[in-house]
Design an enzyme around this catalytic site. Structure first.
Site, PDB file in Angstrom:
ATOM      1  CG  HIS A  63       0.844   9.631  -1.826  1.00 23.21           C
ATOM      2  ND1 HIS A  63       0.085  10.436  -2.644  1.00 23.21           N
ATOM      3  CD2 HIS A  63       1.136  10.362  -0.727  1.00 23.21           C
ATOM      4  CE1 HIS A  63      -0.055  11.618  -2.057  1.00 23.21           C
ATOM      5  NE2 HIS A  63       0.572  11.597  -0.894  1.00 23.21           N
ATOM      6  CG  ASP A 114       3.249  10.499   6.758  1.00 24.58           C
ATOM      7  OD1 ASP A 114       2.307  10.401   5.955  1.00 24.58           O
ATOM      8  OD2 ASP A 114       3.448  11.502   7.463  1.00 24.58           O
TER       9      ASP A 114
HETATM   10  C1  SDX Z   1      -0.250  11.479   3.500  1.00 22.29           C
HETATM   11  O1  SDX Z   1      -3.131  12.965  -0.202  1.00 22.29           O
HETATM   12  C2  SDX Z   1      -2.013  13.512   0.212  1.00 22.29           C
HETATM   13  O2  SDX Z   1      -1.430  14.335  -0.437  1.00 22.29           O
HETATM   14  C3  SDX Z   1      -1.577  13.039   1.591  1.00 22.29           C
HETATM   15  C4  SDX Z   1      -0.188  13.519   2.044  1.00 22.29           C
HETATM   16  C5  SDX Z   1      -0.157  15.034   2.235  1.00 22.29           C
HETATM   17  O3  SDX Z   1       0.931  15.578   2.154  1.00 22.29           O
HETATM   18  O4  SDX Z   1      -1.235  15.613   2.578  1.00 22.29           O
HETATM   19  O5  SDX Z   1       0.779  13.128   1.103  1.00 22.29           O
HETATM   20  C6  SDX Z   1       0.175  12.895   3.395  1.00 22.29           C
HETATM   21  O6  SDX Z   1      -1.347  11.223   3.934  1.00 22.29           O
HETATM   22  C7  SDX Z   1       0.676  10.402   2.987  1.00 22.29           C
HETATM   23  C8  SDX Z   1       0.035   8.981   3.087  1.00 22.29           C
HETATM   24  C9  SDX Z   1       0.223   8.484   4.506  1.00 22.29           C
HETATM   25  N1  SDX Z   1      -0.500   7.200   4.727  1.00 22.29           N
HETATM   26  C10 SDX Z   1       0.154   6.051   4.883  1.00 22.29           C
HETATM   27  O7  SDX Z   1       1.380   5.900   4.771  1.00 22.29           O
HETATM   28  C11 SDX Z   1      -0.754   4.876   5.263  1.00 22.29           C
HETATM   29  C12 SDX Z   1      -0.351   3.637   4.439  1.00 22.29           C
HETATM   30  N2  SDX Z   1      -0.761   3.892   3.056  1.00 22.29           N
HETATM   31  C13 SDX Z   1      -2.039   3.368   2.616  1.00 22.29           C
HETATM   32  O8  SDX Z   1      -3.021   3.404   3.597  1.00 22.29           O
HETATM   33  C14 SDX Z   1      -2.427   3.877   1.238  1.00 22.29           C
HETATM   34  O9  SDX Z   1      -1.340   3.762   0.438  1.00 22.29           O
HETATM   35  C15 SDX Z   1      -2.992   5.267   1.093  1.00 22.29           C
HETATM   36  C16 SDX Z   1      -4.176   5.503   1.976  1.00 22.29           C
HETATM   37  C17 SDX Z   1      -1.951   6.288   1.380  1.00 22.29           C
HETATM   38  C18 SDX Z   1      -3.428   5.408  -0.361  1.00 22.29           C
HETATM   39  O10 SDX Z   1      -4.394   4.478  -0.560  1.00 22.29           O
HETATM   40  P1  SDX Z   1      -5.170   4.375  -1.955  1.00 22.29           P
HETATM   41  O11 SDX Z   1      -4.741   5.384  -2.938  1.00 22.29           O
HETATM   42  O12 SDX Z   1      -6.628   4.281  -1.638  1.00 22.29           O
HETATM   43  O13 SDX Z   1      -4.582   3.070  -2.499  1.00 22.29           O
HETATM   44  P2  SDX Z   1      -5.359   1.729  -2.495  1.00 22.29           P
HETATM   45  O14 SDX Z   1      -5.858   1.456  -1.113  1.00 22.29           O
HETATM   46  O15 SDX Z   1      -6.316   1.750  -3.627  1.00 22.29           O
HETATM   47  O16 SDX Z   1      -4.159   0.725  -2.765  1.00 22.29           O
HETATM   48  C19 SDX Z   1      -3.977   0.153  -4.023  1.00 22.29           C
HETATM   49  C20 SDX Z   1      -3.451  -1.235  -3.683  1.00 22.29           C
HETATM   50  C21 SDX Z   1      -4.397  -2.035  -2.796  1.00 22.29           C
HETATM   51  O17 SDX Z   1      -4.116  -3.402  -3.046  1.00 22.29           O
HETATM   52  P3  SDX Z   1      -5.101  -4.216  -4.091  1.00 22.29           P
HETATM   53  O18 SDX Z   1      -6.524  -3.949  -3.659  1.00 22.29           O
HETATM   54  O19 SDX Z   1      -4.762  -3.661  -5.459  1.00 22.29           O
HETATM   55  O20 SDX Z   1      -4.696  -5.672  -3.961  1.00 22.29           O
HETATM   56  O21 SDX Z   1      -2.221  -1.094  -2.940  1.00 22.29           O
HETATM   57  C22 SDX Z   1      -2.396  -1.682  -1.661  1.00 22.29           C
HETATM   58  C23 SDX Z   1      -3.895  -1.759  -1.397  1.00 22.29           C
HETATM   59  O22 SDX Z   1      -4.174  -2.814  -0.498  1.00 22.29           O
HETATM   60  N3  SDX Z   1      -1.718  -0.799  -0.725  1.00 22.29           N
HETATM   61  C24 SDX Z   1      -0.931  -1.213   0.262  1.00 22.29           C
HETATM   62  C25 SDX Z   1      -0.471  -0.047   0.893  1.00 22.29           C
HETATM   63  N4  SDX Z   1      -1.003   1.031   0.292  1.00 22.29           N
HETATM   64  C26 SDX Z   1      -1.770   0.560  -0.703  1.00 22.29           C
HETATM   65  N5  SDX Z   1      -0.575  -2.453   0.669  1.00 22.29           N
HETATM   66  C27 SDX Z   1       0.261  -2.522   1.719  1.00 22.29           C
HETATM   67  N6  SDX Z   1       0.751  -1.438   2.391  1.00 22.29           N
HETATM   68  C28 SDX Z   1       0.404  -0.187   1.998  1.00 22.29           C
HETATM   69  N7  SDX Z   1       0.872   0.870   2.644  1.00 22.29           N
END
Ligand code: SDX
Length: 430
Positions: A308, A366
């Site tokens: 998140h 989710d």
């Molecule tokens: C909602 O914003 C809100 O408030 C949203 C929400 C609401 O109520 O409105 O809470 C609802 O959208 C919840 C989120 C739902 N999405 C998912 O579950 C999709 C899976 N999650 C990811 O896509 C991700 O975690 C995000 C998009 C939610 C957040 O991404 P960020 O903040 O941009 O995090 P990031 O991509 O910078 O990740 C940091 C690291 C990265 O690795 P490195 O580059 O450090 O090596 O964490 C990794 C990412 O690759 N990472 C994950 C991951 N989420 C982040 N790796 C594997 N699986 C994941 N789910």
């Protein structure tokens, strides 16, 4: 007391400016950079707004490190366990919990706005039966702006309030119709003798030949899902509604833009993506393969429902949904649901893995919501529609807050990295 400030110095010119630090009621303070361009002739750059607050707001507070979520100051777990979605709608809109009289009046208003104009139902017929329900929601909610536009003055507080009441009341009717259309069943009209959530489930599942029998456990579980998804400060879809509304656009059109933003699997579309992922994993034996893929920087696969932008701790909503899943699955005789067992095992393994621990990746709202919705009988492609039904009150409340303050069009700048000026070359000279 001396004002808190941050001192910025441009080492090319030696110019030094003190920028004020502003503290809110709770949470992370902000540095006011609104004079930055005037002072330094430069823009600040923050793609994805990881370090940027876009507005002041009194509606919802989140603390990502502590895993705290408050609606108008009330903790989400207390509201999820003691309130109802309709009462939470009043709380978000009006700022305080209603008195019994206020609640009765609010319920009466919402109940008597649940029908939609008959002409609006014609919009569904333009879609293929297999259209994704979110595509229908974007179109039909946007079409509402054609029914409420000429007499709507976005600067009139009463017009804003009526628009909010109409959206909160009609969004379940529109959502249920998007499902009925996709399964070729007749639309079910609202039933004013039912509660808001009973009415929604009834419009989803009853058919002319038999009334739906609603299990109180399932009604309560759906009501709790709506409470938990109602608002979440300046997430992508809410920011979209605010930005669209900042041009003084019709609020129904602005909410339609929010629905479009919510649809993405990185945001509200994740609940549908979680179920697809769990079916793809299939069995606990395959979890390690998918965890490995999620950690592979060269593999686009991510663990859906994990991570998140704000929560670097357990999403408080996920904790409540995990509990609810146990109750719902027991109620429908699926206490040992294999997908739920798989989700629990996936969470356990991920929570013990250094990759997820280091990056503070926890289950988000989710991760478990789809399992509950499946148990209630909601098809996977309707999960994000349910999210949109809930979030509509958040979107329209945030829009009202912005309009009440007096909107000023949101217009970010950029760092230009394209071609410098160059002259046109006629075709015969290329
Ligand atoms: C909602 O914003 C809100 O408030 C949203 C929400 C609401 O109520 O409105 O809470 C609802 O959208 C919840 C989120 C739902 N999405 C998912 O579950 C999709 C899976 N999650 C990811 O896509 C991700 O975690 C995000 C998009 C939610 C957040 O991404 P960020 O903040 O941009 O995090 P990031 O991509 O910078 O990740 C940091 C690291 C990265 O690795 P490195 O580059 O450090 O090596 O964490 C990794 C990412 O690759 N990472 C994950 C991951 N989420 C982040 N790796 C594997 N699986 C994941 N789910």
């Amino acid at each position: 007391m001396a004002e808190d400030t941050v001192t910025i110095c441009d080492n090319r010119t030696g110019k030094t400016v003190k920028l004020p630090i502003i503290h809110g009621t709770e949470g992370v303070p902000v540095v006011d950079v609104s004079t930055f361009y005037k002072e330094f002739g430069m823009f600040t750059l923050d793609p994805g707004f990881r370090s940027t607050a876009a507005c002041n707001s009194k509606i919802t507070f989140t603390d990502g490190d502590q895993g705290i979520l408050l609606y108008r100051g009330y903790p989400i777990d207390q509201l999820a366990r003691q309130s109802t979605f309709l009462e939470v709608c009043y709380l978000l809109m009006e700022g305080d919990l209603p008195s019994p009289t206020q609640y009765t009046q609010f319920k009466e208003i919402i109940t008597h706005h649940t029908m939609v104009h008959e002409q609006l139902l014609n919009f569904y017929k333009g879609y293929r039966r297999d259209a994704h329900p979110m595509a229908i929601m974007v179109g039909v909610v946007g079409a509402l702006s054609a029914f409420f536009h000429d007499s709507l003055d976005v600067f009139n507080p009463r017009h804003r309030e009526i628009s909010a009441h109409r959206l909160i009341a009609k969004i379940p009717t529109i959502a249920a119709a998007s499902y009925k259309y996709s399964v070729g069943q007749p639309f079910v009209y609202p039933d004013n003798t039912l509660s808001y959530t009973e009415n929604f489930l009834n419009m989803l599942f009853s058919v002319p030949c038999e009334k739906m029998r609603l299990s109180p456990v399932l009604v309560r579980a759906m009501d709790q899902i709506l409470i938990l998804h109602a608002d979440h400060e300046q997430n992508a879809s809410t920011s979209t509604v605010r930005l669209a509304g900042s041009s003084e656009a019709n609020p129904f059109a602005a909410v339609s833009a929010g629905i479009g933003a919510l649809w993405g699997p990185a945001h509200g579309g994740a609940n549908e993506a979680v179920l697809t992922m769990l079916h793809q994993i299939g069995s606990v034996d395959n979890v390690d393969v998918f965890i490995k893929r999620a950690k592979d920087p060269d593999d686009p696969f991510r663990l859906m429902g994990f991570g998140h932008r704000v929560y670097k701790n357990y999403d408080p909503r996920a904790r409540i949904l995990k509990e609810s899943a146990h109750a719902v699955l027991a109620d429908v005789g699926r206490a040992d649901d294999p997908l739920f067992r798989l989700a629990l095992e996936l969470e356990r393994i991920a929570q013990e893995d250094e990759y997820f621990i280091k990056r503070k990746l926890y289950p988000n709202v989710d991760f478990y919501s789809g399992i509950i919705q499946s148990a209630i009988g909601i098809p996977t492609n309707m999960f994000t529609v349910i999210f949109a039904v809930a979030r509509t009150v958040g979107w329209i409340t945030q829009w009202m807050e912005m309009m009440t303050e007096g909107p000023s069009i949101s217009r970010p700048r950029q760092l230009y990295i394209g071609h410098p000026r160059r002259d046109y070359v006629p075709m015969d000279a290329r």
